[in-house]
Design a protein around this motif. Structure first.
Motif, PDB file in Angstrom:
ATOM      1  N   HIS A   7       9.369  59.661  21.243  1.00  0.00           N
ATOM      2  CA  HIS A   7       8.969  58.868  22.397  1.00  0.00           C
ATOM      3  C   HIS A   7       9.627  59.366  23.680  1.00  0.00           C
ATOM      4  O   HIS A   7       9.075  59.191  24.771  1.00  0.00           O
ATOM      5  CB  HIS A   7       9.285  57.387  22.152  1.00  0.00           C
ATOM      6  CG  HIS A   7       8.321  56.752  21.195  1.00  0.00           C
ATOM      7  ND1 HIS A   7       8.487  56.801  19.829  1.00  0.00           N
ATOM      8  CD2 HIS A   7       7.149  56.098  21.403  1.00  0.00           C
ATOM      9  CE1 HIS A   7       7.480  56.180  19.246  1.00  0.00           C
ATOM     10  NE2 HIS A   7       6.652  55.753  20.173  1.00  0.00           N
ATOM     11  N   GLN A  36       7.420  62.194  24.743  1.00  0.00           N
ATOM     12  CA  GLN A  36       6.189  61.647  25.315  1.00  0.00           C
ATOM     13  C   GLN A  36       6.433  61.118  26.732  1.00  0.00           C
ATOM     14  O   GLN A  36       5.635  61.361  27.643  1.00  0.00           O
ATOM     15  CB  GLN A  36       5.671  60.514  24.429  1.00  0.00           C
ATOM     16  CG  GLN A  36       4.312  59.970  24.840  1.00  0.00           C
ATOM     17  CD  GLN A  36       3.212  61.003  24.717  1.00  0.00           C
ATOM     18  OE1 GLN A  36       3.188  61.804  23.789  1.00  0.00           O
ATOM     19  NE2 GLN A  36       2.299  61.005  25.682  1.00  0.00           N
ATOM     20  N   GLU A  40       4.683  62.299  30.300  1.00  0.00           N
ATOM     21  CA  GLU A  40       4.030  61.346  31.210  1.00  0.00           C
ATOM     22  C   GLU A  40       4.652  61.413  32.608  1.00  0.00           C
ATOM     23  O   GLU A  40       3.938  61.353  33.619  1.00  0.00           O
ATOM     24  CB  GLU A  40       4.135  59.939  30.622  1.00  0.00           C
ATOM     25  CG  GLU A  40       3.256  59.736  29.397  1.00  0.00           C
ATOM     26  CD  GLU A  40       3.765  58.670  28.435  1.00  0.00           C
ATOM     27  OE1 GLU A  40       3.073  58.401  27.439  1.00  0.00           O
ATOM     28  OE2 GLU A  40       4.868  58.125  28.675  1.00  0.00           O
ATOM     29  N   HIS A  74      -1.367  54.378  35.764  1.00  0.00           N
ATOM     30  CA  HIS A  74      -1.420  54.411  34.297  1.00  0.00           C
ATOM     31  C   HIS A  74      -0.216  55.158  33.725  1.00  0.00           C
ATOM     32  O   HIS A  74       0.381  54.725  32.734  1.00  0.00           O
ATOM     33  CB  HIS A  74      -2.712  55.087  33.844  1.00  0.00           C
ATOM     34  CG  HIS A  74      -2.756  55.362  32.376  1.00  0.00           C
ATOM     35  ND1 HIS A  74      -3.034  54.393  31.434  1.00  0.00           N
ATOM     36  CD2 HIS A  74      -2.515  56.509  31.673  1.00  0.00           C
ATOM     37  CE1 HIS A  74      -2.975  54.923  30.222  1.00  0.00           C
ATOM     38  NE2 HIS A  74      -2.663  56.198  30.340  1.00  0.00           N
ATOM     39  N   LEU A  75       0.159  56.259  34.357  1.00  0.00           N
ATOM     40  CA  LEU A  75       1.283  57.066  33.862  1.00  0.00           C
ATOM     41  C   LEU A  75       2.610  56.318  34.022  1.00  0.00           C
ATOM     42  O   LEU A  75       3.505  56.456  33.175  1.00  0.00           O
ATOM     43  CB  LEU A  75       1.332  58.406  34.593  1.00  0.00           C
ATOM     44  CG  LEU A  75       0.209  59.380  34.226  1.00  0.00           C
ATOM     45  CD1 LEU A  75       0.152  60.535  35.215  1.00  0.00           C
ATOM     46  CD2 LEU A  75       0.416  59.913  32.807  1.00  0.00           C
ATOM     47  N   ASP A 111       2.914  53.064  33.817  1.00  0.00           N
ATOM     48  CA  ASP A 111       2.871  52.112  32.696  1.00  0.00           C
ATOM     49  C   ASP A 111       3.249  52.799  31.383  1.00  0.00           C
ATOM     50  O   ASP A 111       4.037  52.280  30.594  1.00  0.00           O
ATOM     51  CB  ASP A 111       1.459  51.531  32.547  1.00  0.00           C
ATOM     52  CG  ASP A 111       1.172  50.439  33.561  1.00  0.00           C
ATOM     53  OD1 ASP A 111       2.125  49.974  34.208  1.00  0.00           O
ATOM     54  OD2 ASP A 111       0.002  50.057  33.696  1.00  0.00           O
ATOM     55  N   ALA A 112       2.636  53.970  31.153  1.00  0.00           N
ATOM     56  CA  ALA A 112       2.844  54.683  29.892  1.00  0.00           C
ATOM     57  C   ALA A 112       4.302  55.092  29.709  1.00  0.00           C
ATOM     58  O   ALA A 112       4.859  55.006  28.607  1.00  0.00           O
ATOM     59  CB  ALA A 112       1.947  55.908  29.835  1.00  0.00           C
ATOM     60  N   GLN A 113       4.929  55.524  30.798  1.00  0.00           N
ATOM     61  CA  GLN A 113       6.355  55.883  30.715  1.00  0.00           C
ATOM     62  C   GLN A 113       7.198  54.685  30.305  1.00  0.00           C
ATOM     63  O   GLN A 113       8.108  54.815  29.472  1.00  0.00           O
ATOM     64  CB  GLN A 113       6.844  56.397  32.068  1.00  0.00           C
ATOM     65  CG  GLN A 113       6.385  57.789  32.427  1.00  0.00           C
ATOM     66  CD  GLN A 113       6.776  58.149  33.849  1.00  0.00           C
ATOM     67  OE1 GLN A 113       7.956  58.292  34.143  1.00  0.00           O
ATOM     68  NE2 GLN A 113       5.806  58.287  34.726  1.00  0.00           N
ATOM     69  N   ARG A 153       6.341  52.160  28.546  1.00  0.00           N
ATOM     70  CA  ARG A 153       6.134  51.891  27.120  1.00  0.00           C
ATOM     71  C   ARG A 153       6.938  52.852  26.260  1.00  0.00           C
ATOM     72  O   ARG A 153       7.636  52.454  25.329  1.00  0.00           O
ATOM     73  CB  ARG A 153       4.655  52.009  26.770  1.00  0.00           C
ATOM     74  CG  ARG A 153       3.860  50.731  26.943  1.00  0.00           C
ATOM     75  CD  ARG A 153       2.454  50.921  26.443  1.00  0.00           C
ATOM     76  NE  ARG A 153       1.694  51.813  27.309  1.00  0.00           N
ATOM     77  CZ  ARG A 153       0.504  52.317  27.016  1.00  0.00           C
ATOM     78  NH1 ARG A 153      -0.051  52.051  25.860  1.00  0.00           N
ATOM     79  NH2 ARG A 153      -0.138  53.093  27.859  1.00  0.00           N
ATOM     80  N   SER A 154       6.818  54.139  26.553  1.00  0.00           N
ATOM     81  CA  SER A 154       7.513  55.155  25.752  1.00  0.00           C
ATOM     82  C   SER A 154       9.025  54.975  25.827  1.00  0.00           C
ATOM     83  O   SER A 154       9.726  55.073  24.810  1.00  0.00           O
ATOM     84  CB  SER A 154       7.131  56.561  26.227  1.00  0.00           C
ATOM     85  OG  SER A 154       5.752  56.806  26.039  1.00  0.00           O
ATOM     86  N   GLU A 192      -0.607  44.961  24.268  1.00  0.00           N
ATOM     87  CA  GLU A 192      -1.712  45.230  25.186  1.00  0.00           C
ATOM     88  C   GLU A 192      -1.864  44.115  26.227  1.00  0.00           C
ATOM     89  O   GLU A 192      -2.164  44.375  27.383  1.00  0.00           O
ATOM     90  CB  GLU A 192      -3.025  45.396  24.401  1.00  0.00           C
ATOM     91  CG  GLU A 192      -3.173  46.755  23.745  1.00  0.00           C
ATOM     92  CD  GLU A 192      -3.029  47.891  24.748  1.00  0.00           C
ATOM     93  OE1 GLU A 192      -3.655  47.829  25.814  1.00  0.00           O
ATOM     94  OE2 GLU A 192      -2.284  48.846  24.452  1.00  0.00           O
ATOM     95  N   LEU A 225       0.680  44.639  28.814  1.00  0.00           N
ATOM     96  CA  LEU A 225       0.346  45.772  29.678  1.00  0.00           C
ATOM     97  C   LEU A 225      -0.757  45.402  30.658  1.00  0.00           C
ATOM     98  O   LEU A 225      -0.763  45.855  31.809  1.00  0.00           O
ATOM     99  CB  LEU A 225      -0.091  46.969  28.818  1.00  0.00           C
ATOM    100  CG  LEU A 225       1.024  47.602  28.006  1.00  0.00           C
ATOM    101  CD1 LEU A 225       0.463  48.670  27.083  1.00  0.00           C
ATOM    102  CD2 LEU A 225       2.060  48.220  28.921  1.00  0.00           C
TER     103      LEU A 225
END
Length: 438
Positions: free
Chosen positions: A166, A169, A173, A200-201, A203-205, A207-208, A362, A365
């Motif tokens: 992670h 990942q 991101e 979006h990126l 957010d994704a960071q 999460r990871s 989800e 998010l």
């Protein structure tokens, strides 16, 4: 011809089991080196992707020299990866068919790099397409990292591997965010499609990094938390906000492209140092386990004693079931799906549990995305008040808040109403509320 059954004994089986355990740890140590080398190349390509996108977006006015310097730095990393690949195709390394296929795909991508670089040099492709092309290649390398880690087969290091995956990942991101943000700032103009990708990126960071923090050792987790408090993190957040709330087509300060790139690079470097330390910790753990296993191997009596003292988990449940001094308890699940409370789950189990947890997140998010969009509207409303009424940022925000409280309406509704007001309404209000200092 010797009879294999003649050499079959409990002690031989136990010794062979211990030797296979040593081999498995050695393979893991070798894979840790592979992950390290892949990670170095990924970091180099991420940097090349960022400067190449900004170079094209600025019509070759920015990052030209930096781009050439980065390409020179990436070249030896490509060579090193080929050398490590050559080592891992040896039969004794235990590479899987899937790993070899992914290595081949990675080499195919590396062979396409010269043509991609030539296109960028000639400005024969768009900045967006160049970012996408590098991301395509990096995605294959990350897939190889995931497969190599998942094939480790040592549940005892699963938590460390989940944290590593992670972290890798999150770093990618963050690299994509750096590339898209540099592209936008260097172009001097906002683009809604790219803005949405940046959001979006971000957010994704989060999460990871949330998963990384959950599985990482406390010292590494504390280091990352401390990194969030440095001045550069606050500066980056301000540039993120400016980028995400700008209206589509609005002008951006192209001079900020270098600042953006440097601030994002500082964040990525912090993630990279965590990755380096995590891989180092994994190697040290492998060395300690090999040494311990080799010492055990010399003590065959101790191994037999350990075998007797540690029967399979299922036997405990059976013994309890047939213990006449106790009420009968449930027999073990025939499918063997349960994991003993004191046992480390396998990497696959941990990743599956995280996938389930991600699915349950989800809704959270979606709230985060909605919050970002709301913030974007509020920031635009502040900008309108600042531009049309001469307010500074703090006064503009207080005006929105006061209206929200006075009218008992949500701040978002007030911001939306502010954006819908015609110009003459601001002219009338400006007459009643002259600019400060006038």
């Amino acid at each position: 011809m010797p009879d294999p059954a003649a050499s079959l004994s409990v002690s031989n089986l136990v010794l062979r089991s211990k030797q296979l355990e040593i081999d498995a740890v050695r393979h893991l140590a070798s894979r840790a080196e592979l992950v390290d080398v892949i990670g170095q190349l990924i970091q180099g390509l991420q940097r090349e992707r960022g400067v190449s996108g900004a170079y094209l977006a600025s019509k070759a006015q920015r990052f030209a020299d930096v781009r050439l310097r980065v390409i020179e730095e990436v070249a030896p990393l490509e060579t090193r990866l080929r050398e490590v690949f050559a080592q891992h195709i040896e039969p004794g390394q235990g590479a899987t068919a899937k790993a070899l296929s992914l290595m081949a795909w990675a080499l195919l991508g590396l062979e396409s790099l010269p043509a991609l670089r030539t296109q960028i040099e000639r400005q024969a492709m768009s900045a967006h397409d160049s970012v996408a092309a590098y991301s395509h290649l990096i995605a294959g390398l990350i897939e190889l990292v995931f497969h190599v880690a998942d094939a480790a087969g040592l549940p005892s290091v699963s938590r460390m591997l989940v944290a590593l995956l992670h972290l890798v990942q999150a770093e990618e991101e963050a690299g994509q965010e750096r590339a898209l943000g540099a592209l936008l700032y260097a172009s001097g103009s906002s683009n809604e499609a790219h803005q949405q990708r940046v959001i979006h990126l971000i957010d994704a960071q989060e999460r990871s990094l949330r998963v990384f923090s959950e599985f990482a050792e406390p010292a590494l987790r504390a280091r990352w938390e401390q990194q969030q408090l440095v001045p550069a993190a606050a500066q980056l957040e301000r540039l993120r906000r400016a980028l995400c709330v700008a209206r589509p087509g609005a002008a951006l300060d192209s001079d900020l492209s270098d600042t953006w790139f440097d601030l994002c690079s500082e964040r990525i470097n912090a993630l990279w140092h965590l990755q380096v330390d995590l891989v180092k910790r994994l190697r040290e753990d492998c060395e300690a386990r090999i040494l311990e296993a080799q010492q055990d191997l010399q003590d065959s009596k101790g191994l037999l004693r350990g075998l007797r003292d540690n029967p399979p988990q299922r036997t405990h449940a059976v013994d309890r079931f047939f213990d006449m001094a106790q009420a009968p308890s449930a027999l073990p699940d025939p499918a063997g799906a349960s994991v003993h409370a004191g046992e480390s789950a396998s990497l696959v189990d941990l990743l599956q549990s995280q996938s389930a947890r991600m699915a349950s997140m989800e809704a959270e998010l979606e709230v985060a995305r909605r919050t970002l969009n709301e913030r974007k509207v509020i920031e635009r409303a502040k900008g309108v008040l600042m531009a049309r009424l001469g307010m500074n940022e703090e006064v503009a925000f207080r005006a929105l808040q006061k209206t929200s409280m006075d009218q008992n309406r949500r701040l978002l509704e007030v911001a939306e109403a502010t954006l819908s007001l015609p110009d003459f309404a601001f002219a009338q209000r400006g007459a009643h509320n002259p600019k400060p200092g006038s």
